[in-house]
Scaffold this motif. Structure first.
Motif, PDB file in Angstrom:
ATOM      1  N   LEU A   1       0.827  -1.211   0.000  1.00  0.00           N
ATOM      2  CA  LEU A   1       0.000   0.000   0.000  1.00  0.00           C
ATOM      3  C   LEU A   1       0.860   1.258   0.000  1.00  0.00           C
ATOM      4  CD1 LEU A   1      -2.784  -0.975   2.575  1.00  0.00           C
ATOM      5  CD2 LEU A   1      -2.768  -1.288   0.094  1.00  0.00           C
ATOM      6  N   VAL A   2       1.869   1.286   0.896  1.00  0.00           N
ATOM      7  CA  VAL A   2       2.762   2.430   0.996  1.00  0.00           C
ATOM      8  C   VAL A   2       4.187   1.910   1.026  1.00  0.00           C
ATOM      9  CG1 VAL A   2       3.498   4.392   2.400  1.00  0.00           C
ATOM     10  CG2 VAL A   2       1.062   3.810   2.243  1.00  0.00           C
ATOM     11  N   GLU A   3       5.010   2.355   0.103  1.00  0.00           N
ATOM     12  CA  GLU A   3       6.401   1.921   0.056  1.00  0.00           C
ATOM     13  C   GLU A   3       7.289   2.995   0.677  1.00  0.00           C
ATOM     14  OE1 GLU A   3       9.738   0.204  -3.083  1.00  0.00           O
ATOM     15  OE2 GLU A   3       7.707   0.702  -3.762  1.00  0.00           O
ATOM     16  N   ALA A   4       8.043   2.612   1.689  1.00  0.00           N
ATOM     17  CA  ALA A   4       8.943   3.558   2.340  1.00  0.00           C
ATOM     18  C   ALA A   4      10.160   3.817   1.455  1.00  0.00           C
ATOM     19  CB  ALA A   4       9.387   3.025   3.695  1.00  0.00           C
ATOM     20  N   GLY A   5      10.613   5.056   1.448  1.00  0.00           N
ATOM     21  CA  GLY A   5      11.838   5.372   0.738  1.00  0.00           C
ATOM     22  C   GLY A   5      13.045   4.856   1.483  1.00  0.00           C
ATOM     23  N   ALA A   6      14.217   4.928   0.842  1.00  0.00           N
ATOM     24  CA  ALA A   6      15.439   4.412   1.454  1.00  0.00           C
ATOM     25  C   ALA A   6      15.832   5.206   2.689  1.00  0.00           C
ATOM     26  CB  ALA A   6      16.582   4.451   0.434  1.00  0.00           C
ATOM     27  N   ASP A   7      15.354   6.439   2.797  1.00  0.00           N
ATOM     28  CA  ASP A   7      15.752   7.309   3.891  1.00  0.00           C
ATOM     29  C   ASP A   7      14.580   7.655   4.798  1.00  0.00           C
ATOM     30  OD1 ASP A   7      14.400   8.768   2.034  1.00  0.00           O
ATOM     31  OD2 ASP A   7      15.708  10.524   2.121  1.00  0.00           O
ATOM     32  N   GLU A   8      13.612   6.742   4.948  1.00  0.00           N
ATOM     33  CA  GLU A   8      12.485   7.053   5.810  1.00  0.00           C
ATOM     34  C   GLU A   8      11.915   5.795   6.455  1.00  0.00           C
ATOM     35  OE1 GLU A   8       9.124   8.780   3.833  1.00  0.00           O
ATOM     36  OE2 GLU A   8       8.806   7.068   2.516  1.00  0.00           O
ATOM     37  N   GLU A   9      11.175   6.018   7.539  1.00  0.00           N
ATOM     38  CA  GLU A   9      10.376   4.997   8.202  1.00  0.00           C
ATOM     39  C   GLU A   9       8.917   5.434   8.117  1.00  0.00           C
ATOM     40  OE1 GLU A   9      11.825   5.056  12.161  1.00  0.00           O
ATOM     41  OE2 GLU A   9      13.631   3.919  11.707  1.00  0.00           O
ATOM     42  N   VAL A  10       8.018   4.482   7.933  1.00  0.00           N
ATOM     43  CA  VAL A  10       6.596   4.800   7.883  1.00  0.00           C
ATOM     44  C   VAL A  10       5.860   3.978   8.931  1.00  0.00           C
ATOM     45  CG1 VAL A  10       6.613   5.458   5.459  1.00  0.00           C
ATOM     46  CG2 VAL A  10       6.177   3.084   6.079  1.00  0.00           C
ATOM     47  N   GLY A  11       4.736   4.504   9.411  1.00  0.00           N
ATOM     48  CA  GLY A  11       3.963   3.789  10.421  1.00  0.00           C
ATOM     49  C   GLY A  11       2.648   4.490  10.698  1.00  0.00           C
ATOM     50  N   MET A  12       1.948   4.037  11.721  1.00  0.00           N
ATOM     51  CA  MET A  12       0.686   4.608  12.176  1.00  0.00           C
ATOM     52  C   MET A  12      -0.351   4.687  11.054  1.00  0.00           C
ATOM     53  SD  MET A  12       1.437   5.025  15.263  1.00  0.00           S
ATOM     54  CE  MET A  12       2.972   4.929  16.167  1.00  0.00           C
TER      55      MET A  12
ATOM     56  N   ALA B   1      -0.286  14.361  16.824  1.00  0.00           N
ATOM     57  CA  ALA B   1       0.410  14.713  18.062  1.00  0.00           C
ATOM     58  C   ALA B   1       1.696  15.480  17.771  1.00  0.00           C
ATOM     59  CB  ALA B   1       0.736  13.455  18.863  1.00  0.00           C
ATOM     60  N   VAL B   2       1.937  16.501  18.583  1.00  0.00           N
ATOM     61  CA  VAL B   2       3.221  17.194  18.651  1.00  0.00           C
ATOM     62  C   VAL B   2       3.567  17.298  20.130  1.00  0.00           C
ATOM     63  CG1 VAL B   2       4.515  19.294  18.162  1.00  0.00           C
ATOM     64  CG2 VAL B   2       2.773  18.507  16.550  1.00  0.00           C
ATOM     65  N   GLU B   3       4.651  16.628  20.538  1.00  0.00           N
ATOM     66  CA  GLU B   3       4.954  16.444  21.954  1.00  0.00           C
ATOM     67  C   GLU B   3       3.716  15.858  22.640  1.00  0.00           C
ATOM     68  OE1 GLU B   3       8.484  19.073  23.322  1.00  0.00           O
ATOM     69  OE2 GLU B   3       6.828  20.427  22.862  1.00  0.00           O
ATOM     70  N   GLY B   4       3.243  16.462  23.747  1.00  0.00           N
ATOM     71  CA  GLY B   4       2.074  15.923  24.431  1.00  0.00           C
ATOM     72  C   GLY B   4       0.803  16.681  24.115  1.00  0.00           C
ATOM     73  N   VAL B   5       0.717  17.243  22.911  1.00  0.00           N
ATOM     74  CA  VAL B   5      -0.425  18.058  22.508  1.00  0.00           C
ATOM     75  C   VAL B   5      -1.082  17.439  21.277  1.00  0.00           C
ATOM     76  CG1 VAL B   5      -1.180  20.333  21.725  1.00  0.00           C
ATOM     77  CG2 VAL B   5       0.651  20.148  23.419  1.00  0.00           C
ATOM     78  N   LEU B   6      -2.413  17.324  21.304  1.00  0.00           N
ATOM     79  CA  LEU B   6      -3.164  16.923  20.119  1.00  0.00           C
ATOM     80  C   LEU B   6      -3.544  18.172  19.338  1.00  0.00           C
ATOM     81  CD1 LEU B   6      -5.604  14.138  21.415  1.00  0.00           C
ATOM     82  CD2 LEU B   6      -3.326  13.896  20.410  1.00  0.00           C
ATOM     83  N   ARG B   7      -3.205  18.185  18.048  1.00  0.00           N
ATOM     84  CA  ARG B   7      -3.548  19.280  17.164  1.00  0.00           C
ATOM     85  C   ARG B   7      -4.437  18.727  16.046  1.00  0.00           C
ATOM     86  NH1 ARG B   7      -0.569  23.818  18.045  1.00  0.00           N
ATOM     87  NH2 ARG B   7      -1.200  24.632  16.006  1.00  0.00           N
TER      88      ARG B   7
ATOM     89  N   THR C   1       7.512   4.067  19.861  1.00  0.00           N
ATOM     90  CA  THR C   1       6.751   4.246  18.628  1.00  0.00           C
ATOM     91  C   THR C   1       6.272   5.674  18.419  1.00  0.00           C
ATOM     92  OG1 THR C   1       4.597   3.761  19.630  1.00  0.00           O
ATOM     93  CG2 THR C   1       5.918   1.887  18.854  1.00  0.00           C
ATOM     94  N   GLY C   2       6.271   6.489  19.477  1.00  0.00           N
ATOM     95  CA  GLY C   2       5.772   7.851  19.375  1.00  0.00           C
ATOM     96  C   GLY C   2       4.264   7.966  19.382  1.00  0.00           C
ATOM     97  N   ALA C   3       3.549   6.846  19.565  1.00  0.00           N
ATOM     98  CA  ALA C   3       2.089   6.863  19.515  1.00  0.00           C
ATOM     99  C   ALA C   3       1.515   7.751  20.616  1.00  0.00           C
ATOM    100  CB  ALA C   3       1.538   5.450  19.663  1.00  0.00           C
ATOM    101  N   ALA C   4       0.469   8.482  20.273  1.00  0.00           N
ATOM    102  CA  ALA C   4      -0.266   9.272  21.262  1.00  0.00           C
ATOM    103  C   ALA C   4      -1.339   8.368  21.870  1.00  0.00           C
ATOM    104  CB  ALA C   4      -0.900  10.491  20.605  1.00  0.00           C
ATOM    105  N   GLN C   5      -1.422   8.355  23.191  1.00  0.00           N
ATOM    106  CA  GLN C   5      -2.308   7.420  23.882  1.00  0.00           C
ATOM    107  C   GLN C   5      -3.722   7.996  24.008  1.00  0.00           C
ATOM    108  OE1 GLN C   5      -1.256   4.194  24.708  1.00  0.00           O
ATOM    109  NE2 GLN C   5       0.390   4.914  23.392  1.00  0.00           N
ATOM    110  N   PHE C   6      -4.442   7.972  22.875  1.00  0.00           N
ATOM    111  CA  PHE C   6      -5.824   8.453  22.880  1.00  0.00           C
ATOM    112  C   PHE C   6      -6.647   7.617  21.914  1.00  0.00           C
ATOM    113  CE2 PHE C   6      -4.333  10.513  19.082  1.00  0.00           C
ATOM    114  CZ  PHE C   6      -5.453  10.735  18.296  1.00  0.00           C
ATOM    115  N   SER C   7      -7.959   7.656  22.101  1.00  0.00           N
ATOM    116  CA  SER C   7      -8.892   7.006  21.181  1.00  0.00           C
ATOM    117  C   SER C   7     -10.200   7.792  21.220  1.00  0.00           C
ATOM    118  CB  SER C   7      -9.126   5.549  21.573  1.00  0.00           C
ATOM    119  OG  SER C   7      -9.854   4.872  20.565  1.00  0.00           O
TER     120      SER C   7
END
Length: 436
Positions: free
Chosen positions: A2-13, A70-76, A104-110
């Motif tokens: 579905l999404v191919e990561a480039g050689a210089d990146e990580e993808v997730g979420m 998320a940016v730091e501990g803030v949802l935008r 993982t950097g995941a924000a803990q919300f739902s």
């Protein structure tokens, strides 16, 4: 695919958007802070990827017609048109104080699409603040802990100098990472060694004259060294290829070889660099999904390392040095290995509350004794020893270790209360009102 990561990146979420036409996801440079990532969308009809947000992580689509991230501990949030797959307005801060997951950097919300309610775990609004109020502590084999009493900070990866007089460690406040040195006699303040770029994962040279670390100061994530007294500029030791990174692990006791981990294409391997002619050679046949932590034995004849792949638990192995094809010995499931000063014990950091001491005999045959429990409590510092950098090291006396412990303050106690979940009713109405 579905999404191919480039050689210089990580993808997730990833999140499949309503209608199944596109995937929302996050991307970043390998090892970069999550908040320097991007929120992007990939049409599944073969169209070009679109970047929606520059500087954020863990984007999610709301049925209100918004993307929250998320940016730091803030949802935008930004308004988002599902038809054109494009942002249609400015970013607005919505919720401050949401917990983030370090690895993982995941924000803990739902949220509930049916009721419009929000649920989240409380955390600091700034990831480099109270949640990273840490100290270094010395622990004996009975589990008795002695804090060093450093100013609270985001300390990581302590390594003790060969003479036992100093400890080096790094700090990561999010956008900046630096290497520090502290005299264990407590007679001087902590001293910042590195300036400029992100500098992390320090180790000592065999003679204790240099601190060696990873740095991106010249673009790639290679390895540099600098005199521990600060009397020299950083000197490059290795150059990482595009999309790769190098992490120093240990020097051989004679200083002839540097052992380091290499990440390339989502896989970690172990390498040695000869200090005489600067040639690098892959060590053994090690391939791990997560960082390979490794250490030379005090006599320089063995390498202990940790390897983990897929859903399997991490395993600790012992291999002769130089490596002999097909020859390795299993020591323990799980954890980060490092040696006692005499070389007759291998200490494996099993989890955040205990280590195992494994008696080791290498001559005339390799034998591994039953583990002896080494209890310790790092005061709430999270992080699996299977996937992260080793946060503990041995002191030269062989009976004490040094690790990282969280400082208990009024706000960190509240933040670390994992039983508390905050629920906001009718949150979707608030989002629609505030983010137009």
């Amino acid at each position: 695919m579905l999404v191919e990561a480039g050689a210089d990146e990580e993808v997730g979420m990833p999140q499949l958007l309503p209608g199944g036409r596109a995937v929302l996801f996050s991307a970043r440079a390998p090892g970069a802070p999550h908040d320097e990532g991007t929120i992007a969308v990939q049409p599944l009809d073969g169209g070009a990827r679109k970047t929606l947000v520059q500087g954020g992580w863990d984007g999610r689509y709301l049925p209100t017609g918004h993307v929250v991230y998320a940016v730091e501990g803030v949802l935008r949030a930004v308004p988002f048109d599902l038809g054109s797959l494009s942002v249609t307005g400015e970013s607005v801060s919505l919720v401050e104080g949401v917990r983030r997951t370090g690895v993982t950097g995941a924000a803990q919300f739902s949220y509930s699409s049916a009721t419009g309610a929000l649920a989240f775990l409380p955390g600091p609004a700034r990831t480099g603040s109270s949640s990273d109020a840490r100290d270094l502590v010395i622990v004996d084999r009975q589990g008795v802990t002695t804090p060093l009493g450093l100013p609270p900070g985001p300390y990581r990866s302590p390594r003790v100098s060969p003479d036992g007089r100093f400890v080096t460690f790094d700090t990561d406040g999010g956008r900046e990472a630096d290497v520090w040195i502290y005299a264990l006699d407590g007679e001087s303040r902590i001293r910042q060694l590195t300036f400029g770029g992100r500098n992390q994962y320090p180790i000592w040279s065999d003679d204790g004259q240099f601190v060696v670390f990873q740095s991106d100061r010249e673009g790639d994530r290679g390895i540099f060294r600098q005199r521990a007294d600060g009397a020299s500029s950083p000197e490059r030791l290795t150059t990482a290829e595009a999309g790769a990174e190098h992490v120093p692990q240990a020097f051989s006791p004679d200083g002839a070889y540097l052992l380091y981990s290499v990440r390339q294409g989502g896989e970690w391997t172990l390498w040695t660099r000869a200090t005489t002619d600067q040639t690098s050679t892959m060590f053994g046949d090690i391939h791990s999904e997560f960082l390979v932590e490794a250490a030379f034995s005090p006599d320089g004849r063995w390498v202990a390392y940790q390897e983990r792949n897929g859903s399997q638990s991490a395993d600790t192995f012992l291999q002769p040095f130089p490596a002999v094809p097909g020859v390795k010995y299993s020591v323990s499931p799980g954890g980060h290995p490092y040696w006692s000063p005499e070389g007759d014990e291998l200490i494996v950091n099993m989890d955040i509350r205990r280590s195992g001491i494994f008696p080791i005999t290498t001559s005339p045959a390799v034998t591994v004794g039953a583990p002896i429990d080494f209890p310790h409590e790092w005061g709430g510092v999270k992080g699996s020893p299977w996937t992260t950098r080793r946060n503990v090291d041995s002191l030269p006396d062989g009976t004490h270790i040094i690790g990282v412990s969280k400082v208990a303050t009024a706000d960190t106690v509240a933040i670390d209360d994992a039983s508390r979940i905050t629920v906001v009713l009718n949150w979707f109405e608030d989002v629609k009102r505030r983010v137009r």
